[in-house]
Motif scaffolding. Structure first.
Motif, mmCIF file in Angstrom:
data_model
loop_
_atom_site.group_PDB
_atom_site.id
_atom_site.type_symbol
_atom_site.label_atom_id
_atom_site.label_comp_id
_atom_site.label_asym_id
_atom_site.label_seq_id
_atom_site.Cartn_x
_atom_site.Cartn_y
_atom_site.Cartn_z
ATOM 1 N N UNK A 114 0.843 -1.203 0.000
ATOM 2 C CA UNK A 114 0.000 0.000 0.000
ATOM 3 C C UNK A 114 0.876 1.250 0.000
ATOM 4 N N UNK A 115 1.919 1.250 0.812
ATOM 5 C CA UNK A 115 2.833 2.397 0.842
ATOM 6 C C UNK A 115 3.498 2.597 -0.516
ATOM 7 N N UNK A 116 3.879 1.512 -1.144
ATOM 8 C CA UNK A 116 4.509 1.591 -2.464
ATOM 9 C C UNK A 116 3.538 2.149 -3.492
ATOM 10 N N UNK A 117 2.306 1.673 -3.457
ATOM 11 C CA UNK A 117 1.289 2.184 -4.379
ATOM 12 C C UNK A 117 1.076 3.680 -4.168
ATOM 13 N N UNK A 118 0.994 4.102 -2.911
ATOM 14 C CA UNK A 118 0.795 5.522 -2.612
ATOM 15 C C UNK A 118 1.968 6.361 -3.107
ATOM 16 N N UNK A 119 3.169 5.859 -2.917
ATOM 17 C CA UNK A 119 4.352 6.575 -3.383
ATOM 18 C C UNK A 119 4.354 6.694 -4.907
ATOM 19 N N UNK A 120 4.004 5.622 -5.583
ATOM 20 C CA UNK A 120 3.947 5.661 -7.044
ATOM 21 C C UNK A 120 2.884 6.641 -7.536
ATOM 22 N N UNK A 121 1.758 6.710 -6.857
ATOM 23 C CA UNK A 121 0.721 7.683 -7.219
ATOM 24 C C UNK A 121 1.246 9.108 -7.057
ATOM 25 N N UNK A 122 1.975 9.351 -5.968
ATOM 26 C CA UNK A 122 2.549 10.680 -5.744
ATOM 27 C C UNK A 122 3.550 11.034 -6.838
ATOM 28 N N UNK A 123 4.360 10.068 -7.223
ATOM 29 C CA UNK A 123 5.348 10.305 -8.283
ATOM 30 C C UNK A 123 4.648 10.632 -9.596
ATOM 31 N N UNK A 124 3.608 9.885 -9.924
ATOM 32 C CA UNK A 124 2.871 10.145 -11.163
ATOM 33 C C UNK A 124 2.218 11.523 -11.142
ATOM 34 N N UNK A 179 3.283 14.118 -9.475
ATOM 35 C CA UNK A 179 4.373 15.083 -9.611
ATOM 36 C C UNK A 179 4.810 15.201 -11.066
ATOM 37 N N UNK A 180 4.931 14.071 -11.740
ATOM 38 C CA UNK A 180 5.325 14.093 -13.149
ATOM 39 C C UNK A 180 4.274 14.796 -14.004
ATOM 40 N N UNK A 181 2.999 14.590 -13.683
ATOM 41 C CA UNK A 181 1.929 15.286 -14.411
ATOM 42 C C UNK A 181 2.056 16.796 -14.252
ATOM 43 N N UNK A 182 2.321 17.231 -13.036
ATOM 44 C CA UNK A 182 2.477 18.667 -12.780
ATOM 45 C C UNK A 182 3.695 19.202 -13.523
ATOM 46 N N UNK A 183 4.791 18.479 -13.439
ATOM 47 C CA UNK A 183 6.022 18.936 -14.080
ATOM 48 C C UNK A 183 5.902 18.968 -15.604
#
Length: 65
Positions: free
Chosen positions: A17-27, A29-33
Motif C-alpha cells: 500500500x505504501x509503495x502504491x501511494x508513493x507511485x501515485x505521488x510520483x505520477x 508530480x510528473x503530471x504537474x512537471x
C-alpha cells in the motif's frame, strides 16, 4: 469448513500500500512537471513570495462579503 489462507501477511500488505501511494505521488508530480503553464505559474508565484508580494490572510478575509 474451508479456511482461506491469506496470500500476503499484514506487513507485506502495508508495504504494498505504501509503495502504491508513493507511485501515485510520483505520477502526480510528473503530471504537474509536464504542464508547462502550471510550472510557469508556480515559478512566478515563488518569485512573488521571495519579493514579498504577499498579503496577510486576515486582509483577504476582510475583503469577503
Amino acid at each position: 469448513m474451508n479456511e482461506i489462507t491469506p496470500l500476503f501477511d499484514e506487513e507485506v500488505i502495508k508495504v504494498l500500500v505504501q509503495t502504491r501511494n508513493l507511485l501515485e505521488e510520483i505520477l502526480e508530480t510528473l503530471d504537474i512537471m509536464a504542464d508547462k503553464e502550471l510550472m510557469e505559474a508556480i515559478f512566478k508565484s515563488e518569485n512573488e513570495i521571495r519579493q514579498g508580494k504577499t498579503r496577510n490572510f486576515k486582509e483577504i478575509l476582510k475583503e469577503l462579503p
